[in-house]
Design a protein around this motif. Sequence first.
Motif: not given
Length: 135
Positions: A64-70, A96-100, A108-115
Amino acid sequence: MKNIVLIRHGQSMGQTASRQGISRKDPSLHDCSLSQKGIQQAYDLRKDPLLTAYNFDLVCTSPLMRAISTCAIGLGHIDSKKIPREDLPTKFFVRVELSEFGSGIPENAGRPIEELSKILRRQLKVEAPDSLMCL
């Protein structure tokens, strides 16, 4: 001995939504990024005495964006450090399995990795250019 350090993501735009009169279910919050306070919280990780005491072998984060950004802002600069005993850069993994999951809210909905990669590179170029090395 191995050490495991857990870090919660910085404040996200979803967490500030109600103060801005926006519903947490608003589609604009889909996998939202960090708020300005969240960005500062991520930068503050760089000064945390516990985190500066370690040479990290591995950094894992949710997709998720917030986790990767942090992770990237707070720890991304360590990729340029070398681990003395191995002379290898720190590895960053998105898992992926670490996602909320749950609650049906868009953040809480992810995005495609390229995006996700494009958005993060654009954001970090402005917010934390020295963190781009970990992406």
